[in-house]
Write an enzyme that holds these catalytic residues in place. Sequence first.
Site, PDB file in Angstrom:
ATOM      1  CG  ASP A  89      17.048  -5.994  32.992  1.00 56.59           C
ATOM      2  OD1 ASP A  89      16.124  -6.646  33.372  1.00 56.59           O
ATOM      3  OD2 ASP A  89      18.174  -6.052  33.218  1.00 56.59           O
TER       4      ASP A  89
ATOM      5  CG  HIS B  80      16.843  -9.727  35.348  1.00 50.26           C
ATOM      6  ND1 HIS B  80      17.204  -8.894  34.444  1.00 50.26           N
ATOM      7  CD2 HIS B  80      17.673 -10.936  35.204  1.00 50.26           C
ATOM      8  CE1 HIS B  80      18.433  -9.535  33.736  1.00 50.26           C
ATOM      9  NE2 HIS B  80      18.655 -10.625  34.450  1.00 50.26           N
TER      10      HIS B  80
ATOM     11  CB  SER C 288      21.767 -11.123  34.274  1.00 49.86           C
ATOM     12  OG  SER C 288      21.254 -11.475  33.111  1.00 49.86           O
TER      13      SER C 288
END
Length: 757
Positions: free
Chosen positions: A139, A207, A530
């Site tokens: 990520d 994220h 996600s």
Amino acid sequence: MTQSTNLRFVFFLFTSIIMPITSFSDDYQAYIVLMDKSMMPSPFSNQHNWYTSVLSSLSDEVPSMHLYTYNHVMDGFSAVLTKSQLKQLQKMPGHLATFEDTLGQLHTTHTPRFLGLKKHAGLWPVSKFGGDMIIGILDTGIWPESESFHDKGMSEVPSRWRGSCEAKGFCNKKVIGARSFSEGMKHLKENISITDDYDSPRDFEGHGTHTSSTAAGSRVQHADYFEYAKGTATGIAPKARLAMYKVVFLDNSYDAAASDTLAGMDQAIEDGVDLMSLSLGFIETRFHLNPIAIGAFAALEKGIFVSCSAGNAGPHEYTITNGAPWITTVGAGTIDRDFAAYVTPDDPKYGALIGKSVFPENLLVERVPIYYGYGNKSKESCDDYSLDPKDVQGKYIFCDGMAVSELENSGAAGAIFSSDDGNFLRPYEFNLPFVVLDMKVGHRLKKYIINTKNASISVKYGETLLGVKPAPQVAYFSSRGPDTRSPWILKPDLLAPGVDILAAWAPNRKSAPIGDDYLLSDYKLVSGTSMASPHVVGIASLLKSTHPDWSPAAIRSAMMTTADILDNNRSIIMDMTTREQGTPLDYGAGHVNPNKAMDPGLVYDIQPQDYINYLCALNYTKNEIRIISRKSEIDCANASLDLNYPSFILVLNNTNTTSNTFQRVLTNVGTSSSSYRAEVSTPATGMNVVVKPSTIFFEGKYSTAKFEVIVDVDITHAPPTYAGYFGNCGYLSWHEVNGTHVVRSPIVSAIASARPP
Ligand SMILES: *[C@@H]1O[C@H](CO)[C@@H](O)[C@H](O)[C@H]1NC(C)=O
Ligand SMILES: *[C@@H]1O[C@H](CO)[C@@H](O)[C@H](O)[C@H]1NC(C)=O
Ligand SMILES: *[C@@H]1O[C@H](CO)[C@@H](O)[C@H](O)[C@H]1NC(C)=O
Ligand SMILES: *[C@@H]1O[C@H](CO)[C@@H](O)[C@H](O)[C@H]1NC(C)=O
Ligand SMILES: *[C@@H]1O[C@H](CO)[C@@H](O)[C@H](O)[C@H]1NC(C)=O
Ligand SMILES: *[C@@H]1O[C@H](CO)[C@@H](O)[C@H](O)[C@H]1NC(C)=O
Ligand SMILES: *[C@@H]1O[C@H](CO)[C@@H](O)[C@H](O)[C@H]1NC(C)=O
Ligand SMILES: *[C@@H]1O[C@H](CO)[C@@H](O)[C@H](O)[C@H]1NC(C)=O
Ligand SMILES: *[C@@H]1O[C@H](CO)[C@@H](O)[C@H](O)[C@H]1NC(C)=O
């Protein structure tokens, strides 16, 4: 109101516009090179030395540049080469194939309770909260100081762990690995932004911190996002370990280079992770050209479970990414939580009106003027180019319907939308304070505005509602099946929470605009597939901890055959877009149910060779299969599209009828001998299903039983709706005789895509 930077980030979480980006210089660019290891000349002691020697022998004005050597995901390397060097390399002995490096993009706490995880009963205590599982996350990096990564009460790091942290201060007993891979990105794009990202495992974007803490964050009390969603935040596997492999960097958007992604997956396999999750995707190509599909196959052979986001390109059919059958592909659903705000007209006779909002502020806006944005008469309310900034500057705007694009640049202070679409608040609406009122309520406010000179309202944001029905629903953005390249396996596999998920965020980010300023938050609400994949990898880690001998396919089967197809209002899970019942093309086998997955009774298992047999039947060449499997000998004698998968799909290709016979083997993972009886539920018309035999017996643990399912589909009288055939999905359930286990699989038919597989 300042333009939100938040807008930009959320946008990337929600899109999966994935495209190969051409390099800044066509003549000197990064390639991924596959080599035949058996051709390695004997003087070389290892692959790496061979590759660097090959590279230094290539001549041109500029030297070739080695990026990575891959040991697990493939035999090969990546390098920056000129066109002439590439030509020389392609003539070298041992060269198998070369691909240009490409870019992939991100797909982007209350959920443990929504999933039924409880401290004293079920999968949490049985698995010891994830015990000693190690989850690798690929990520944007990690913010190691976040509360969610504290290691209070954690045991020592498992001695089998071979990974490490490349930067000081990243590792403790919770985060046990943190590496970054940017070589490919640096050569694919002219600039890797220094001011806008860290060239280290530290998360700039937020994220990766969010996905990691969702999968395996430690318990943190009093986490919230500006007062919304208050409570204890905890990852799905609060005792599992995390290893971050940063492969996503900011250039123009947040992207991952294929070469870096392969390097991250290679390292994760080398380090000894038990599971991996990737919330990003590359353009859907045939599997031998897709870095995630290639890396996941190598992981599978080592028994590593890999889950991936299905993509955010819904709600149309054939939008799945990461649809290789050896990957667990996860779609996004809503949870039973909603966010509300009160709108009070400045005239007591109208009272307080309740609406929906996720504006990130525990804020009371008092007596702000409100303007009815009906534009200049020739336009609809709040339509593009209908508002004059001098009318709306500093005011709230009232709009019939959701009309966001016009408001962003109008200088308005906020907006009230009158719309029945408020049950899916799109993320780009986060950048302006807004409330959505149901149309009936909206009419009341409109009446007040029209009848009042200098109308004004007060707005109180920051209310959280729980137990909202119906939930889950399939999120409108969640990518839908079938998979274009491989429509003979139903995708997505599962649905998991992916709308308004609260988890840790990089605290230096400007999470939310307030007036001319920004708020920073340690926790943030975000949506996307996600967010769904880390839920599934967390649950898979709990299952693997409980059943260390289960293969990745067995873990997936346990989650699929026990998934819920009913929502909290006892109806079939709804598709948020159509407001009708969803189908397996929307939600796969259903919404994951961790406690039931712990004890599925039976599983459909799959061996690596079975996936090769599937690729053979997809007409992949032996060379292409070699790239995926790294095997020198490919035997396609048993080519078959009929994988031992826990779901069934038939493809109608310009016909109204089709039939297929599926062969399946079930394995008893219960402890005693047992027998199961088949029950089929199908719609009244259009699908006929016969199961032979209809009762199967198991001697004891790990004994197996074979059966076949003959499905006939005729859609002449069941016309198509939306994706696939609404009227044409059924279920095969094996019910344990004198027992409680039910092993359910969806059966669905779909129309062939116009695009070639
Ligand atoms: C790269 O960065 C330099 C210096 O910041 C800038 O002038 C140039 O335009 C950038 N190039 C690209 C392709 O973004
Ligand atoms: C009113 O609408 C017309 C037609 O779309 C447009 O040309 C004009 O600029 C608008 N005027 C204002 C003040 O927005
Ligand atoms: C409405 O606002 C205008 C301009 O601010 C002001 O002159 C006028 O007195 C106000 N009228 C009422 C009824 O409040
Ligand atoms: C719950 O189900 C009932 C019965 O099917 C239905 O009438 C009702 O509208 C549903 N409620 C919601 C909130 O969807
Ligand atoms: C593979 O090729 C065979 C022979 O040409 C053909 O019959 C079959 O339909 C192909 N399979 C797929 C999945 O395209
Ligand atoms: C093909 O199937 C046969 C019969 O089950 C088996 O003996 C053989 O090993 C299989 N070959 C491959 C390559 O899987
Ligand atoms: C399929 O069925 C439709 C009616 O639903 C009919 O109009 C059409 O001609 C049929 N197509 C074929 C190929 O039989
Ligand atoms: C199920 O229970 C019934 C009644 O107790 C018994 O007759 C039957 O043999 C049992 N069947 C199996 C498969 O255990
Ligand atoms: C559907 O049929 C066409 C034409 O025969 C073929 O090219 C295509 O590959 C088929 N698609 C599938 C999914 O079988």
